[in-house]
Design a protein around this motif. Structure first.
Motif, PDB file in Angstrom:
ATOM      1  N   VAL A   1       1.218  -1.456   0.029  1.00  0.00           N
ATOM      2  CA  VAL A   1      -0.255  -0.487  -0.069  1.00  0.00           C
ATOM      3  C   VAL A   1       0.909   1.448   0.122  1.00  0.00           C
ATOM      4  O   VAL A   1       0.333   2.239  -0.349  1.00  0.00           O
ATOM      5  N   ILE A   2       2.212   1.157   0.282  1.00  0.00           N
ATOM      6  CA  ILE A   2       2.827   2.403   0.522  1.00  0.00           C
ATOM      7  C   ILE A   2       4.233   1.755  -0.096  1.00  0.00           C
ATOM      8  O   ILE A   2       4.903   0.735   0.129  1.00  0.00           O
ATOM      9  N   GLN A   3       4.396   2.658  -1.888  1.00  0.00           N
ATOM     10  CA  GLN A   3       6.199   2.043  -1.774  1.00  0.00           C
ATOM     11  C   GLN A   3       6.832   3.150  -2.063  1.00  0.00           C
ATOM     12  O   GLN A   3       6.649   4.782  -2.659  1.00  0.00           O
ATOM     13  N   ASN A   4       8.262   3.327  -0.912  1.00  0.00           N
ATOM     14  CA  ASN A   4       8.592   4.666  -1.121  1.00  0.00           C
ATOM     15  C   ASN A   4       8.452   5.378  -0.721  1.00  0.00           C
ATOM     16  O   ASN A   4       8.357   7.119  -1.658  1.00  0.00           O
ATOM     17  N   GLY A   5       7.887   5.774  -0.271  1.00  0.00           N
ATOM     18  CA  GLY A   5       6.934   6.804   0.943  1.00  0.00           C
ATOM     19  C   GLY A   5       6.025   7.316  -0.013  1.00  0.00           C
ATOM     20  O   GLY A   5       5.429   8.549  -0.401  1.00  0.00           O
ATOM     21  N   ARG A   6       5.167   6.605  -1.168  1.00  0.00           N
ATOM     22  CA  ARG A   6       4.234   6.776  -1.746  1.00  0.00           C
ATOM     23  C   ARG A   6       2.744   5.689  -2.133  1.00  0.00           C
ATOM     24  O   ARG A   6       2.878   4.665  -1.877  1.00  0.00           O
TER      25      ARG A   6
ATOM     26  N   THR B   1      -9.113   1.982   3.717  1.00  0.00           N
ATOM     27  CA  THR B   1      -8.778   3.613   3.482  1.00  0.00           C
ATOM     28  C   THR B   1      -7.421   4.454   3.756  1.00  0.00           C
ATOM     29  O   THR B   1      -7.384   3.766   4.494  1.00  0.00           O
ATOM     30  N   LEU B   2      -7.900   5.573   3.604  1.00  0.00           N
ATOM     31  CA  LEU B   2      -6.424   6.395   4.366  1.00  0.00           C
ATOM     32  C   LEU B   2      -6.769   6.721   5.710  1.00  0.00           C
ATOM     33  O   LEU B   2      -5.509   6.485   6.708  1.00  0.00           O
ATOM     34  N   ASP B   3      -8.095   6.316   6.347  1.00  0.00           N
ATOM     35  CA  ASP B   3      -7.974   6.529   8.157  1.00  0.00           C
ATOM     36  C   ASP B   3      -6.985   6.039   8.695  1.00  0.00           C
ATOM     37  O   ASP B   3      -6.779   5.328   9.536  1.00  0.00           O
ATOM     38  N   TYR B   4      -7.676   4.499   8.291  1.00  0.00           N
ATOM     39  CA  TYR B   4      -7.145   2.760   8.579  1.00  0.00           C
ATOM     40  C   TYR B   4      -5.506   2.957   8.409  1.00  0.00           C
ATOM     41  O   TYR B   4      -5.425   2.658   9.374  1.00  0.00           O
ATOM     42  N   LEU B   5      -4.979   3.681   7.163  1.00  0.00           N
ATOM     43  CA  LEU B   5      -3.898   2.861   7.286  1.00  0.00           C
ATOM     44  C   LEU B   5      -3.160   4.143   7.691  1.00  0.00           C
ATOM     45  O   LEU B   5      -2.271   3.365   8.312  1.00  0.00           O
ATOM     46  N   ASN B   6      -3.596   5.261   8.108  1.00  0.00           N
ATOM     47  CA  ASN B   6      -2.993   6.322   8.938  1.00  0.00           C
ATOM     48  C   ASN B   6      -3.050   5.946  10.750  1.00  0.00           C
ATOM     49  O   ASN B   6      -1.689   5.178  11.490  1.00  0.00           O
TER      50      ASN B   6
ATOM     51  N   LYS C   1       2.493   2.107  14.785  1.00  0.00           N
ATOM     52  CA  LYS C   1       3.646   1.142  14.003  1.00  0.00           C
ATOM     53  C   LYS C   1       4.554   2.860  14.730  1.00  0.00           C
ATOM     54  O   LYS C   1       6.123   1.969  14.026  1.00  0.00           O
ATOM     55  N   ASP C   2       4.597   3.367  14.852  1.00  0.00           N
ATOM     56  CA  ASP C   2       5.330   4.757  15.405  1.00  0.00           C
ATOM     57  C   ASP C   2       5.643   5.510  14.139  1.00  0.00           C
ATOM     58  O   ASP C   2       6.656   6.014  13.949  1.00  0.00           O
ATOM     59  N   VAL C   3       4.421   5.219  13.625  1.00  0.00           N
ATOM     60  CA  VAL C   3       5.090   6.437  12.541  1.00  0.00           C
ATOM     61  C   VAL C   3       4.285   7.287  12.023  1.00  0.00           C
ATOM     62  O   VAL C   3       2.595   7.120  11.865  1.00  0.00           O
ATOM     63  N   PHE C   4       4.340   8.471  11.933  1.00  0.00           N
ATOM     64  CA  PHE C   4       3.765   9.806  12.242  1.00  0.00           C
ATOM     65  C   PHE C   4       4.012  10.528  10.357  1.00  0.00           C
ATOM     66  O   PHE C   4       3.262  11.836   9.799  1.00  0.00           O
ATOM     67  N   ASN C   5       4.985  10.389   9.533  1.00  0.00           N
ATOM     68  CA  ASN C   5       5.730  11.174   8.755  1.00  0.00           C
ATOM     69  C   ASN C   5       5.235   9.989   7.226  1.00  0.00           C
ATOM     70  O   ASN C   5       6.470   8.883   7.322  1.00  0.00           O
ATOM     71  N   ILE C   6       4.645   9.801   6.726  1.00  0.00           N
ATOM     72  CA  ILE C   6       4.908   9.119   5.668  1.00  0.00           C
ATOM     73  C   ILE C   6       5.963   8.606   5.158  1.00  0.00           C
ATOM     74  O   ILE C   6       6.492   7.771   3.865  1.00  0.00           O
ATOM     75  N   GLU C   7       6.375   9.750   4.303  1.00  0.00           N
ATOM     76  CA  GLU C   7       7.606  10.068   3.956  1.00  0.00           C
ATOM     77  C   GLU C   7       9.387   9.023   4.563  1.00  0.00           C
ATOM     78  O   GLU C   7      10.079   8.598   3.692  1.00  0.00           O
ATOM     79  N   GLU C   8       8.804   8.872   6.015  1.00  0.00           N
ATOM     80  CA  GLU C   8       9.626   7.732   6.779  1.00  0.00           C
ATOM     81  C   GLU C   8       9.165   6.235   6.209  1.00  0.00           C
ATOM     82  O   GLU C   8      10.755   5.546   6.159  1.00  0.00           O
ATOM     83  N   VAL C   9       8.323   6.193   5.040  1.00  0.00           N
ATOM     84  CA  VAL C   9       8.762   4.721   4.980  1.00  0.00           C
ATOM     85  C   VAL C   9       9.071   4.271   3.728  1.00  0.00           C
ATOM     86  O   VAL C   9       8.060   4.424   2.491  1.00  0.00           O
TER      87      VAL C   9
ATOM     88  N   VAL D   1       5.848  -2.780   8.223  1.00  0.00           N
ATOM     89  CA  VAL D   1       6.219  -1.589   7.672  1.00  0.00           C
ATOM     90  C   VAL D   1       7.861  -1.303   7.651  1.00  0.00           C
ATOM     91  O   VAL D   1       8.299  -2.089   8.415  1.00  0.00           O
ATOM     92  N   LEU D   2       8.208  -1.607   6.990  1.00  0.00           N
ATOM     93  CA  LEU D   2       9.393  -1.439   6.219  1.00  0.00           C
ATOM     94  C   LEU D   2      10.271   0.466   6.199  1.00  0.00           C
ATOM     95  O   LEU D   2       9.654   0.885   5.336  1.00  0.00           O
TER      96      LEU D   2
END
Length: 236
Positions: free
Chosen positions: A97-102, A114-119, A125-133, A146-147
């Motif tokens: 569902v996320i590849q290289n922050g996208r 949904t995006l709500d459930y993804l967030n 997983k202690d991730v608040f910034n999708i760009e970290e993923v 999550v990696l």
């Protein structure tokens, strides 16, 4: 036979059948479930519930139905174990569902994710910034894996070139609820005299100890009945 007595007997029998079925199927059914496991668990639960209180249905019919479901689930488990295609058919595939922050919206739409459930799952997983993923994958049991990108991953002792001692065993419980776990001592080649010596070094008696565990690094943690905390935060 009075109806309430019959319901009591059927309920006990129903519980026994569920226990036997769970033993046959193993831990997979009660762990994080795939879609097939979810359907199977609901079905056998409904059959067991009807066996418990639905006196209008004959007992042997319900037991036959239950046995067929257990056999089917067991057969599917064997197929999944031996055949990769069968495993893929029954359990499905993980979905990225996320590849290289996208965010991959098409994959999410296919799962109605949904995006709500993804967030929500990212925050878990202690991730608040999708760009970290780097990658986020929805596993077949619905759990999000999550990696993170390398620059956002925690630093390890290996990264810092800090030497570490090897650990070759799990922590060993020595005392639980004030009782010595003799089997654990025996399996790990420890003696009660050794345990007594360790307690004497700490000026403790066995009766004072609630929990004692020997860590993998050789240190022993001991919790006593007297915590010496003036204001415990969990007081009820």
């Amino acid at each position: 036979m009075p109806e309430h007595i019959e319901v009591m007997l059927r309920s006990i029998g129903s519980f026994g059948l569920l226990l036997v079925g769970a033993r046959i199927l193993g831990k997979q059914t009660i762990s994080q479930m795939t879609l097939f496991d979810f359907i199977a668990t609901i079905s056998i639960g409904a059959i067991a519930a009807n066996l418990a209180f639905n006196t209008s249905i004959k007992v042997h019919h319900l037991i036959l139905s239950y046995a067929i479901f257990i056999a089917t689930i067991f057969l599917v488990a064997l197929i999944s174990l031996k055949n990769r295609r069968g495993r893929k058919f029954f359990a499905g595939d993980p979905t990225i569902v996320i590849q290289n922050g996208r965010i991959l919206e098409q994959n999410m739409n296919k799962m109605r994710y949904t995006l709500d459930y993804l967030n929500q799952q990212l925050r878990e997983k202690d991730v608040f910034n999708i760009e970290e993923v780097l990658y986020a994958i929805v596993e077949t049991n619905g759990v999000l894996t999550v990696l993170k990108k390398p620059q956002y991953r925690p630093v390890t002792r290996q990264d810092m070139m800090i030497p570490s001692s090897d650990e070759h065993r799990l922590p060993v419980e020595l005392i639980m609820d004030g009782k010595v776990m003799k089997e654990n001592l025996k399996q790990n080649r420890l003696t009660e005299n050794w345990l007594k010596t360790e307690l004497d070094r700490r000026q403790l008696n066995q009766t004072e100890v609630v929990y004692a565990v020997l860590a993998a690094n050789g240190n022993m943690y001991v919790d006593t009945t007297s915590d010496d905390i003036l204001s415990p935060v969990d007081r009820e």
